[in-house]
Design a protein around this motif. Structure first.
Motif, PDB file in Angstrom:
ATOM      1  N   PRO A 128     -33.254  21.430  19.192  1.00  0.00           N
ATOM      2  CA  PRO A 128     -33.220  20.001  18.859  1.00  0.00           C
ATOM      3  C   PRO A 128     -31.811  19.495  18.545  1.00  0.00           C
ATOM      4  O   PRO A 128     -31.461  18.366  18.893  1.00  0.00           O
ATOM      5  N   THR A 129     -31.006  20.345  17.923  1.00  0.00           N
ATOM      6  CA  THR A 129     -29.635  19.947  17.594  1.00  0.00           C
ATOM      7  C   THR A 129     -28.763  19.878  18.833  1.00  0.00           C
ATOM      8  O   THR A 129     -28.068  18.880  19.064  1.00  0.00           O
ATOM      9  N   THR A 132     -29.804  17.055  21.127  1.00  0.00           N
ATOM     10  CA  THR A 132     -29.403  15.762  20.579  1.00  0.00           C
ATOM     11  C   THR A 132     -27.923  15.511  20.847  1.00  0.00           C
ATOM     12  O   THR A 132     -27.521  14.393  21.203  1.00  0.00           O
ATOM     13  N   ALA A 135     -27.714  14.449  24.339  1.00  0.00           N
ATOM     14  CA  ALA A 135     -28.155  13.058  24.472  1.00  0.00           C
ATOM     15  C   ALA A 135     -27.044  12.096  24.049  1.00  0.00           C
ATOM     16  O   ALA A 135     -26.836  11.050  24.687  1.00  0.00           O
ATOM     17  N   GLU A 136     -26.333  12.446  22.998  1.00  0.00           N
ATOM     18  CA  GLU A 136     -25.219  11.612  22.545  1.00  0.00           C
ATOM     19  C   GLU A 136     -24.137  11.517  23.615  1.00  0.00           C
ATOM     20  O   GLU A 136     -23.575  10.442  23.867  1.00  0.00           O
ATOM     21  N   CYS A 164     -33.286  14.425  31.010  1.00  0.00           N
ATOM     22  CA  CYS A 164     -33.624  13.529  29.899  1.00  0.00           C
ATOM     23  C   CYS A 164     -35.131  13.485  29.659  1.00  0.00           C
ATOM     24  O   CYS A 164     -35.566  13.205  28.539  1.00  0.00           O
ATOM     25  N   LEU A 167     -36.128  15.728  26.809  1.00  0.00           N
ATOM     26  CA  LEU A 167     -35.622  15.486  25.457  1.00  0.00           C
ATOM     27  C   LEU A 167     -36.721  15.379  24.392  1.00  0.00           C
ATOM     28  O   LEU A 167     -36.621  16.030  23.347  1.00  0.00           O
ATOM     29  N   VAL A 172     -35.988  15.795  20.380  1.00  0.00           N
ATOM     30  CA  VAL A 172     -34.960  14.763  20.264  1.00  0.00           C
ATOM     31  C   VAL A 172     -35.620  13.398  20.099  1.00  0.00           C
ATOM     32  O   VAL A 172     -36.474  13.009  20.901  1.00  0.00           O
ATOM     33  N   ASP A 173     -35.225  12.674  19.068  1.00  0.00           N
ATOM     34  CA  ASP A 173     -35.681  11.303  18.833  1.00  0.00           C
ATOM     35  C   ASP A 173     -34.871  10.373  19.722  1.00  0.00           C
ATOM     36  O   ASP A 173     -33.638  10.293  19.597  1.00  0.00           O
ATOM     37  N   LEU A 174     -35.522   9.662  20.636  1.00  0.00           N
ATOM     38  CA  LEU A 174     -34.819   8.787  21.573  1.00  0.00           C
ATOM     39  C   LEU A 174     -34.502   7.413  20.996  1.00  0.00           C
ATOM     40  O   LEU A 174     -33.799   6.627  21.633  1.00  0.00           O
ATOM     41  N   PHE A 177     -30.969   6.060  21.113  1.00  0.00           N
ATOM     42  CA  PHE A 177     -30.329   6.112  22.419  1.00  0.00           C
ATOM     43  C   PHE A 177     -30.881   5.031  23.361  1.00  0.00           C
ATOM     44  O   PHE A 177     -31.638   5.318  24.289  1.00  0.00           O
TER      45      PHE A 177
END
Length: 202
Positions: A128-129, A132, A135-136, A164, A167, A172-174, A177
């Motif tokens: 998850p880290t 993320t 994703a950033e 994606c 994710l 990962v919380d979208l 984003f």
């Protein structure tokens, strides 16, 4: 042409791109549940035991980036002619292959990098880290608008779309984003992606 795939895998990026290009192709599902990817028959097609594999006449391409480059070479408009824009597209694809896909792989493919169960668990916990962080990077550096190049889709967009799509499952919380969420919505609206949904490949 024949594309070897597994549903929901990165191989679907090649299928989406082939549809975007209007290129006719057959598909062959590789049954991961029965370890078909490890069979001698499939090893003769792709000795890496992975998907995608694209048979083109007497040739076989086995890396997503290589397949997408081939598709773009046959289809004007999928790779920009401007050298700097083309470099951006390739830079995104290299990042997806070398970093983001590897981050994802740590969740269920830890055996590729370590033998101990505790090592696998540690890698899984980190996903998850690391995803993320990916994703950033996608949000700030890859997407120059709705798509990688702004308003126009290119051959790398299906690749980014597939990674994606993983994710949420990777924790990962979208919500932070908005560009990724807009990109995913735009891709879902494309006929090439809708066809993948309809056929059950996605």
């Amino acid at each position: 042409m024949k594309l070897y795939y597994f549903p929901g895998s990165v191989a679907i990026a090649s299928a989406i791109a082939l549809n975007e290009a209007g290129m006719a192709f057959e598909t062959q599902k590789v049954d991961f549940a029965s370890d078909e990817q490890k069979s001698p028959a499939y090893a003769a097609i792709n000795p890496k035991g992975r998907v995608p594999a694209l048979i083109i006449g007497d040739h076989i391409l086995t890396e997503t980036g290589a397949i997408l480059e081939y598709i773009a070479s046959q289809t004007p408009g999928l790779m920009p002619t401007d050298a700097m824009e083309a470099a951006h597209v390739r830079g995104v694809m290299f990042y997806l292959a070398s970093t983001m896909h590897v981050n994802h792989g740590h969740k269920a493919r830890g055996h590729r990098w370590a033998d101990k169960a505790e090592s696998h668990a540690d890698m899984t916990a980190k996903v998850p880290t690391t995803m993320t962080v990916s994703a950033e990077y996608v949000e700030t550096e890859c997407l120059r608008g709705t798509y990688i190049l702004g308003d126009t889709a290119c051959v790398a967009d299906p690749y980014l779309f597939m990674l994606c799509s993983w994710l949420p499952g990777d924790g990962v919380d979208l919500e932070p984003f908005p560009k990724i969420r807009a990109f995913m919505a735009a891709m879902e609206d494309r006929p090439s992606v809708k066809k993948m949904r309809d056929t059950g490949m996605l």
